[in-house]
Design a protein around this motif. Sequence first.
Motif: not given
Length: 288
Positions: A21-48
């Motif tokens: 839903q956050v992605n559909a609102a216009g936030m890329s997964y890379r931007a989500i990682c940056e905003r949430l302070g995840f170490a790298q944009d691939s941090s959500l790879q396993h989850l997603m």
Amino acid sequence: MNAGQWEPFVDAEPVREHLRQVNAAGMSYRAICERLGFAQDSSLQHLMWGRGEYGPGQQVRRETAELVLSYWPSLGDFPDGARIDATGTRRRIEALAVRGWPRHLMAKQVGMTETHFRKASGRERVTARLARGVTALYDAWWDQDPLEHGVPLGSVSRVRADAARSGFRSALAWDDDTIDDPSAVPQTDAAPAGYTEGENVVARFLMGESVIIDNAGRREVIAHLMEWTQDTPAEIGARLDMTGDTVSRAWERIKRKARDEGRKAPWRRVYVPLRDTDLTRDDMRSAA
């Protein structure tokens, strides 16, 4: 989870759905990682999506789930080029039009040509950069009188008339919690402005303020709207609690009085659609 026993992992599906839903609102997964302070944009790879032959994870750490589920992007979070829902931008532009602000001035303030501004703001999604620009403009202008900022009365009246015909809502119909929400409905039960007195009564009436105008003021309103707007006599009459025929007769008397006094008679200076059947030959000759 057993009573009194800490469970370090929780179901991953609600977290995944929230991220979608956050992605559909216009936030890329890379931007989500940056905003949430995840170490790298691939941090959500396993989850997603999972990795290799393994599908998406079925569980996620509780701390991660709580962090993700508590996050929803604010306008300032989106990268400039992100495409977001245009509802709030459109409502702000319409509210400024109700106030009388011309779009070419809005466009200039956000650094765009009027044509580009109209096209961009008319789409279902706008860039975050444009949304932020319009929001800043709205915050500065929503309660400002364009006339006090040098905008000509004729221009203000035309913008207001177009906004009224289009059914635009004023800033009073929205608050900060609803203006960006596509599911929100305008507050139409806001208390109208009280009747006032003072100077520039006709100008204030044309701006939409609830003021009392006398017969001379009514004639001045009719003269202005007939000369400088596309409003039909019936539309003008609706604003003055008069019939269209009464407005037409008043317009003829205004022109006749000007001629009798040796002044040039006023005429309709803007293009008037064929729907305005009350145009006289005198008006058409003057316009030509």
